[in-house]
Write a protein that holds these residues in place. Sequence first.
Motif, short mmCIF file in Angstrom:
data_model
loop_
_atom_site.label_atom_id
_atom_site.label_comp_id
_atom_site.label_asym_id
_atom_site.label_seq_id
_atom_site.Cartn_x
_atom_site.Cartn_y
_atom_site.Cartn_z
N ASP A 232 -75.86 13.80 68.82
CA ASP A 232 -76.27 15.21 68.94
C ASP A 232 -76.81 15.76 67.63
OD1 ASP A 232 -75.37 16.59 71.69
OD2 ASP A 232 -73.93 15.02 71.20
N GLY A 233 -76.43 15.15 66.49
CA GLY A 233 -76.94 15.64 65.22
C GLY A 233 -75.93 15.70 64.10
N VAL A 234 -74.74 15.14 64.30
CA VAL A 234 -73.65 15.07 63.30
C VAL A 234 -73.02 16.45 63.11
CG1 VAL A 234 -72.90 14.19 61.06
CG2 VAL A 234 -74.99 13.26 62.11
N TYR A 235 -71.96 16.70 63.89
CA TYR A 235 -71.25 17.98 63.83
C TYR A 235 -69.75 17.72 63.76
CZ TYR A 235 -75.79 19.70 65.30
OH TYR A 235 -77.14 19.98 65.38
N PRO A 236 -69.21 17.43 62.58
CA PRO A 236 -67.80 17.07 62.47
C PRO A 236 -66.85 18.24 62.28
CG PRO A 236 -68.89 16.77 60.36
CD PRO A 236 -69.94 17.25 61.32
N ASP A 237 -67.35 19.41 62.01
CA ASP A 237 -66.51 20.55 61.63
C ASP A 237 -66.72 21.73 62.57
OD1 ASP A 237 -65.33 19.31 59.32
OD2 ASP A 237 -67.25 19.58 58.30
N PRO A 238 -65.80 22.72 62.53
CA PRO A 238 -64.63 22.81 61.67
C PRO A 238 -63.47 21.96 62.18
CG PRO A 238 -64.76 24.73 63.10
CD PRO A 238 -66.01 23.94 63.35
N VAL A 239 -62.68 21.45 61.25
CA VAL A 239 -61.53 20.63 61.61
C VAL A 239 -60.57 21.47 62.45
CG1 VAL A 239 -59.49 19.47 60.71
CG2 VAL A 239 -61.72 19.11 59.63
N GLY A 240 -60.15 20.91 63.57
CA GLY A 240 -59.22 21.60 64.46
C GLY A 240 -59.85 22.20 65.69
N TYR A 241 -61.18 22.27 65.75
CA TYR A 241 -61.80 22.99 66.87
C TYR A 241 -61.74 22.20 68.19
CZ TYR A 241 -66.27 20.40 67.24
OH TYR A 241 -67.24 19.46 67.46
N LEU A 242 -61.50 20.89 68.12
CA LEU A 242 -61.47 20.12 69.35
C LEU A 242 -60.16 20.26 70.13
CD1 LEU A 242 -63.29 16.70 68.73
CD2 LEU A 242 -63.97 18.59 70.21
N LYS A 243 -59.10 20.74 69.47
CA LYS A 243 -57.81 20.82 70.17
C LYS A 243 -57.88 21.72 71.41
CE LYS A 243 -52.85 21.46 69.62
NZ LYS A 243 -52.73 22.09 70.94
N PRO A 244 -58.40 22.96 71.31
CA PRO A 244 -58.47 23.76 72.54
C PRO A 244 -59.40 23.17 73.59
CG PRO A 244 -59.51 24.90 70.68
CD PRO A 244 -58.79 23.73 70.12
N VAL A 245 -60.39 22.39 73.14
CA VAL A 245 -61.29 21.73 74.09
C VAL A 245 -60.54 20.69 74.90
CG1 VAL A 245 -63.41 20.38 74.33
CG2 VAL A 245 -63.25 22.14 72.55
N ILE A 246 -59.78 19.84 74.21
CA ILE A 246 -59.04 18.79 74.91
C ILE A 246 -57.89 19.37 75.71
CG2 ILE A 246 -57.85 16.59 74.65
CD1 ILE A 246 -60.94 16.75 73.87
N ASP A 247 -57.29 20.45 75.23
CA ASP A 247 -56.27 21.14 76.02
C ASP A 247 -56.86 21.60 77.36
OD1 ASP A 247 -54.35 20.76 74.08
OD2 ASP A 247 -54.49 22.80 73.26
N ALA A 248 -58.08 22.12 77.32
CA ALA A 248 -58.75 22.57 78.55
C ALA A 248 -59.05 21.39 79.46
CB ALA A 248 -60.03 23.32 78.20
N VAL A 249 -59.48 20.26 78.89
CA VAL A 249 -59.75 19.05 79.67
C VAL A 249 -58.50 18.63 80.44
CG1 VAL A 249 -60.23 16.57 79.50
CG2 VAL A 249 -61.66 18.21 78.25
N HIS A 250 -57.36 18.61 79.76
CA HIS A 250 -56.11 18.20 80.41
C HIS A 250 -55.66 19.22 81.46
CE1 HIS A 250 -55.12 15.53 76.70
NE2 HIS A 250 -55.78 14.86 77.62
N GLU A 251 -55.81 20.49 81.13
CA GLU A 251 -55.43 21.54 82.08
C GLU A 251 -56.24 21.43 83.37
OE1 GLU A 251 -56.18 26.31 82.46
OE2 GLU A 251 -55.83 25.51 80.45
N LEU A 252 -57.49 21.00 83.25
CA LEU A 252 -58.38 20.89 84.40
C LEU A 252 -58.25 19.56 85.12
CD1 LEU A 252 -61.43 22.52 82.62
CD2 LEU A 252 -60.21 23.51 84.57
N GLY A 253 -57.31 18.71 84.67
CA GLY A 253 -57.04 17.48 85.37
C GLY A 253 -57.80 16.27 84.89
N GLY A 254 -58.49 16.39 83.76
CA GLY A 254 -59.28 15.28 83.24
C GLY A 254 -58.63 14.61 82.04
#
Length: 447
Positions: A232-254
């Motif tokens: 996509d273009g190298v987007y590693p930051d901000p550190v910590g931003y993926l946690k709510p994303v993965i929490d949503a993935v799990h909440e939605l059954g994925g």
Amino acid sequence: MDTNSFRPQMAAALDPRTRALTEEREVLGPAYRLFYRKPVHLVTGRGSHLWDADGVEYLDVYNNVASVGHCHPRVVEALSKQAASLNTHTRYLHENVLRYAEDILSTMPDELDRVMFQCTGSEANDLAVRVAQAYTGGEGVIVTAEAYHGNSDLTSKLSPALGTAQTLGLTMRMIPTPDTYRVAIDGRPAAACSPEEFGAWMAGEVRRAVADMERHGIRFAALLADSIFSSDGVYPDPVGYLKPVIDAVHELGGVWIADEVQPGFTRTGDSFWGFGRQGIVPDLVTSGKPMANGLPTSMMAARHEVLEPFASSIPYFNTFGGNPVCMAAAQAVLDVMRDEDTMGNAKRVGAIFRQAVSGLMDAHPCIGDVRGAGLYIGCEIVKPGTKEPDQATALDILETLRSHRILTSVCGRYGNILKLRPPLVFSESDVDWFMDGFSATLKELGL
């Protein structure tokens, strides 16, 4: 992925020998691509340096396949010794695959306690999607807008980076690239937002994608993404931003499939795996190219409970996935990474590298942004005074860098981001070589 490519109509400008080689490649068919308007004919390599057929030395600022450097003597010795003894498949007992399986899992969180081996990253991602679908009972997979996850029938349909001619899966949904340079959240630039705010924005995109799946009768199975969004273009930051994303993935059954082909194996300098930077544990992890320094080797690691529904019902066999020669090479790579501290080198030299490139921004307004982690840096080329991507200038920079014997390429939706991803043995003197050539390039092009 087709941006930095040689085209047959460029052949007239080539010397006779190079032109003859490009013409001979017709036997391979038209789908293959060469880098550069004047392709490079490489014949040998060592560390982060390469030599062409005329003995001209180049600096490799792109190759993550030779992760511990081209032709590392310990890797060459390990694979040669095993090749002289036996090479067969995993339906026979052999110590190499077991030793490596235990060792590679020791680099991961305890929850990831199973591993299976393949030959390519495409195969690893293909298997991971099948495992995710068996576990969740769903089909739908979410990827980002410029993702690349492989070239099998399944994974190519999850890889928008392959271009508009590539048919994408009907059960796939795309979410926007987590572009911290351009995204605005509630009128504020993403760079000014907290990790929680940026993560909430991306989690919202996941929720919208799943809602659209449900409207079409598709059950959600997985988010397939690498943790620094390399293609996509190298987007590693901000550190910590993926946690709510993965929490949503799990909440939605994925489940989350972490594609670690590019950010893994100490590349980011902060952790062995790219996902470690974000402080979260995936459900499935895939990797490939860096594992055995160029030999066809890949893997899928899993939580045992996620793997179980697939593995208990479908026998899986990959003829040369996990073969003794590739496992010997992979073990040597892992040993070298520890003994030579490639993680520490990526962190230290990567910081020097990124700071040096960032230092050119004021004098050269065509550089809109410099971002990265460890030895993975994206340098965004834009039209000065704007954030408008400038692909033409980025390609001119690539070609001029080549004339300075520096090899790299571009990534991102617009093909305007210099993708600086050298072998993990890249040194401070290599940074100096790159910066001398990059500064000269910008000057020559009047940028």
